[in-house]
Design a protein around this motif. Sequence first.
Motif, PDB file in Angstrom:
ATOM      1  N   THR A  58     -40.323 -19.347   7.701  1.00  0.00           N
ATOM      2  CA  THR A  58     -40.693 -19.784   6.092  1.00  0.00           C
ATOM      3  C   THR A  58     -41.348 -21.014   6.239  1.00  0.00           C
ATOM      4  O   THR A  58     -41.462 -21.860   7.083  1.00  0.00           O
ATOM      5  N   PHE A  59     -42.216 -21.581   5.085  1.00  0.00           N
ATOM      6  CA  PHE A  59     -43.044 -22.540   4.858  1.00  0.00           C
ATOM      7  C   PHE A  59     -42.293 -24.019   5.214  1.00  0.00           C
ATOM      8  O   PHE A  59     -42.793 -24.588   6.083  1.00  0.00           O
ATOM      9  N   SER A  60     -41.029 -24.074   4.696  1.00  0.00           N
ATOM     10  CA  SER A  60     -40.429 -25.353   4.837  1.00  0.00           C
ATOM     11  C   SER A  60     -38.975 -25.306   5.237  1.00  0.00           C
ATOM     12  O   SER A  60     -38.304 -25.806   5.031  1.00  0.00           O
ATOM     13  N   CYS A  61     -38.627 -23.955   6.044  1.00  0.00           N
ATOM     14  CA  CYS A  61     -37.499 -23.649   6.691  1.00  0.00           C
ATOM     15  C   CYS A  61     -36.418 -23.447   5.861  1.00  0.00           C
ATOM     16  O   CYS A  61     -35.322 -23.233   6.163  1.00  0.00           O
ATOM     17  N   PHE A  62     -36.489 -23.137   4.696  1.00  0.00           N
ATOM     18  CA  PHE A  62     -35.470 -22.517   3.808  1.00  0.00           C
ATOM     19  C   PHE A  62     -35.541 -21.191   3.684  1.00  0.00           C
ATOM     20  O   PHE A  62     -36.398 -20.551   4.093  1.00  0.00           O
ATOM     21  N   LEU A  63     -34.235 -20.643   2.925  1.00  0.00           N
ATOM     22  CA  LEU A  63     -34.424 -19.163   2.751  1.00  0.00           C
ATOM     23  C   LEU A  63     -35.582 -18.451   1.992  1.00  0.00           C
ATOM     24  O   LEU A  63     -35.640 -17.306   1.793  1.00  0.00           O
ATOM     25  N   HIS A  64     -36.019 -19.426   1.054  1.00  0.00           N
ATOM     26  CA  HIS A  64     -37.259 -19.320   0.201  1.00  0.00           C
ATOM     27  C   HIS A  64     -38.431 -19.529   0.752  1.00  0.00           C
ATOM     28  O   HIS A  64     -38.378 -20.639   1.510  1.00  0.00           O
ATOM     29  N   THR A  65     -39.429 -18.985   0.253  1.00  0.00           N
ATOM     30  CA  THR A  65     -40.896 -19.172   0.776  1.00  0.00           C
ATOM     31  C   THR A  65     -41.775 -18.819  -0.490  1.00  0.00           C
ATOM     32  O   THR A  65     -41.399 -18.197  -1.326  1.00  0.00           O
ATOM     33  N   PRO A  66     -42.921 -19.449  -0.749  1.00  0.00           N
ATOM     34  CA  PRO A  66     -43.725 -19.199  -1.728  1.00  0.00           C
ATOM     35  C   PRO A  66     -44.474 -17.680  -1.676  1.00  0.00           C
ATOM     36  O   PRO A  66     -44.398 -16.880  -0.964  1.00  0.00           O
ATOM     37  N   ASP A  67     -44.315 -17.202  -3.117  1.00  0.00           N
ATOM     38  CA  ASP A  67     -44.796 -15.688  -3.417  1.00  0.00           C
ATOM     39  C   ASP A  67     -46.280 -15.795  -3.198  1.00  0.00           C
ATOM     40  O   ASP A  67     -47.022 -16.678  -3.445  1.00  0.00           O
ATOM     41  N   PRO A  68     -46.569 -14.733  -2.307  1.00  0.00           N
ATOM     42  CA  PRO A  68     -48.055 -14.504  -1.912  1.00  0.00           C
ATOM     43  C   PRO A  68     -49.138 -14.465  -3.008  1.00  0.00           C
ATOM     44  O   PRO A  68     -50.258 -14.882  -2.981  1.00  0.00           O
ATOM     45  N   ARG A  69     -48.667 -14.058  -4.205  1.00  0.00           N
ATOM     46  CA  ARG A  69     -49.503 -13.954  -5.415  1.00  0.00           C
ATOM     47  C   ARG A  69     -49.997 -15.195  -5.971  1.00  0.00           C
ATOM     48  O   ARG A  69     -49.185 -16.193  -6.027  1.00  0.00           O
ATOM     49  N   GLY A  70     -51.177 -15.228  -6.699  1.00  0.00           N
ATOM     50  CA  GLY A  70     -51.611 -16.158  -7.371  1.00  0.00           C
ATOM     51  C   GLY A  70     -51.072 -16.199  -8.880  1.00  0.00           C
ATOM     52  O   GLY A  70     -50.751 -15.081  -9.396  1.00  0.00           O
ATOM     53  N   THR A  71     -50.851 -17.240  -9.518  1.00  0.00           N
ATOM     54  CA  THR A  71     -50.209 -17.292 -10.777  1.00  0.00           C
ATOM     55  C   THR A  71     -51.291 -16.355 -11.756  1.00  0.00           C
ATOM     56  O   THR A  71     -50.494 -15.980 -12.699  1.00  0.00           O
ATOM     57  N   PHE A  72     -52.332 -16.383 -11.564  1.00  0.00           N
ATOM     58  CA  PHE A  72     -53.245 -15.779 -12.626  1.00  0.00           C
ATOM     59  C   PHE A  72     -53.723 -14.395 -12.297  1.00  0.00           C
ATOM     60  O   PHE A  72     -54.563 -13.607 -12.656  1.00  0.00           O
ATOM     61  N   GLU A  73     -52.964 -13.844 -11.159  1.00  0.00           N
ATOM     62  CA  GLU A  73     -53.294 -12.700 -10.530  1.00  0.00           C
ATOM     63  C   GLU A  73     -52.299 -11.577 -11.622  1.00  0.00           C
ATOM     64  O   GLU A  73     -52.221 -10.508 -11.032  1.00  0.00           O
ATOM     65  N   VAL A  74     -51.238 -12.095 -12.212  1.00  0.00           N
ATOM     66  CA  VAL A  74     -50.313 -11.352 -12.742  1.00  0.00           C
ATOM     67  C   VAL A  74     -50.317 -11.405 -14.297  1.00  0.00           C
ATOM     68  O   VAL A  74     -51.137 -12.475 -14.801  1.00  0.00           O
ATOM     69  N   THR A  75     -49.792 -10.740 -15.021  1.00  0.00           N
ATOM     70  CA  THR A  75     -49.831 -10.727 -16.529  1.00  0.00           C
ATOM     71  C   THR A  75     -48.995 -12.042 -17.077  1.00  0.00           C
ATOM     72  O   THR A  75     -48.093 -12.224 -16.297  1.00  0.00           O
ATOM     73  N   ALA A  76     -49.195 -12.507 -18.294  1.00  0.00           N
ATOM     74  CA  ALA A  76     -48.152 -13.363 -18.703  1.00  0.00           C
ATOM     75  C   ALA A  76     -46.717 -12.903 -18.850  1.00  0.00           C
ATOM     76  O   ALA A  76     -45.750 -13.734 -18.596  1.00  0.00           O
TER      77      ALA A  76
END
Length: 534
Positions: free
Chosen positions: A241-259
Amino acid sequence: MSEPDFDAIIIGAGMSGMYQLLRLRELGLKVRVFEAGTGVGGTWYWNRYPGARFDSESYSYGFSFSKELLEEWSWSEHFAPQPETLRYLNHVADRFDLRRDIQFRSRVASAAWREATRDWEIALDDGSAHTARFLITAVGPLSAPTLPNIEGRDSFDGQSFHTSRWPHEGVDFAGKRVAVIGTGATGVQTIQEVAKTAATLTVFQRTPNWCAPLHNAPITEAEQAGIKASYPEIFRRCEETFSCFLHTPDPRGTFEVTAEEREAFLEKLYGEPGFGIWVGLYRDMLTDPAANAIVSDFIARKIRSRVTDPATAEKLIPTNHGFGTRRVPLETRYYEVYNQPNVTLVDIRETPIERITPTGIRTSGGDHEFDIIVFATGFDALTGSFDRIDIRGIDGRSLKQAWTGGARTLVGMMAEEVFPNLLMLLGPHTALGNIPRSIEYNVDWVTRLVAHAHAHGLTRVAARPEAVTAWMDHVMAIGEGLLSNQVDSWFTGVNRNVAGKHIRTIARYSGSAPDYRARCEEIARGGYGELSLA
């Protein structure tokens, strides 16, 4: 050439110092650790304030190097409290017999490079001196506490202390009038605990921080078995992962999905344990101001829904930085504290603190009387713990002076060429994130370098100037476009309580941990061509 007292001296017996000692012992080297405290643990030894705990999942935070250690230790909570973590680190010290090479109550005052003998002379504050071929700093990025520059600070007649210098015997808040100055990560954890028993709690806030729920819980027997069976997968995930946490950024962009999809995604993250709400956001939420405004508005709405008084809620919502551009404190019912009748929030931007008096705190709005004052005012981060030791390289050059205006390093583990054989664990410009994962990599890299020097009869290693410049160019380039590097915080080396640290610098490595490790591996695989070896 005379031989030094030790092959290596390590400053600090926290997680990095303990693990470094173990690794160098495996090389058969003579090592001594100097620790200012009376026990091991570093961060978890010094920070005993109420509410102190992990915000990385416990099972992703502990050491990974020993399968036996992983099997025999069971974490009681998903995010362990400080007392349990300190017990764990004492268990590690006992299991690997580390204390025999650790000298406690030993604060390093100075370190001077001796070119003629190619070693370091380390002086303790008791006047004793020791020499070592290598000096390894394991002083921690957040270990030099800072107190606020408030007139009369030492005139208070009641109890007062910084969160990281908490009395070992504990503090009883029952029936007491308590002030907490500061609402950063330690302030948030302290406030939510003190509010449970204090007669009155007054929080003095200069800059509000965006906070999110921790969602901690005990670990069940079934979960414990699953965790232990999954350790290889857990640590592999942290490595990727990006910063060694169990979590990492979602690959989608904010405006690639609906509100509607965005709202549901943020609700999901807000309801899950840990740092997902910070490091698991859409990939552009920490780089695109428009995307960041969406998550900031979401968290602001959450704050307003949790704090009953609208005026107080607005005071708790940051206006000078977006969500995630500073370190995000994780909390447990922190915002609900301000709904309690015994808790008052004082915004010192509206009514500044004028001085501390023998009986309490005076603001422009009047006097407040207290029995206890807690300074949750943070640390002189990243370089502060180095600045407090008089480190002198070739020709007596001062590391503190060399770093005036910002540190210069090679992969965060070596300083400039005039400081040979000085190796830094978690120094400026290393990949931080989930700290123990960074510690283990840094220690292993340093160990390989020391082993290389030992095997080839080398007594002097130093970073070449052009290598330092190339690394710093990379650090600057990788930090461009990050909203966090446009904000005053310890991420950018700003601390208004420390002289000379009012100007933003790039104080940390802003790229991914895998990228950082790849660059470090290039140096090792290439035979350390970026270093001057002799």
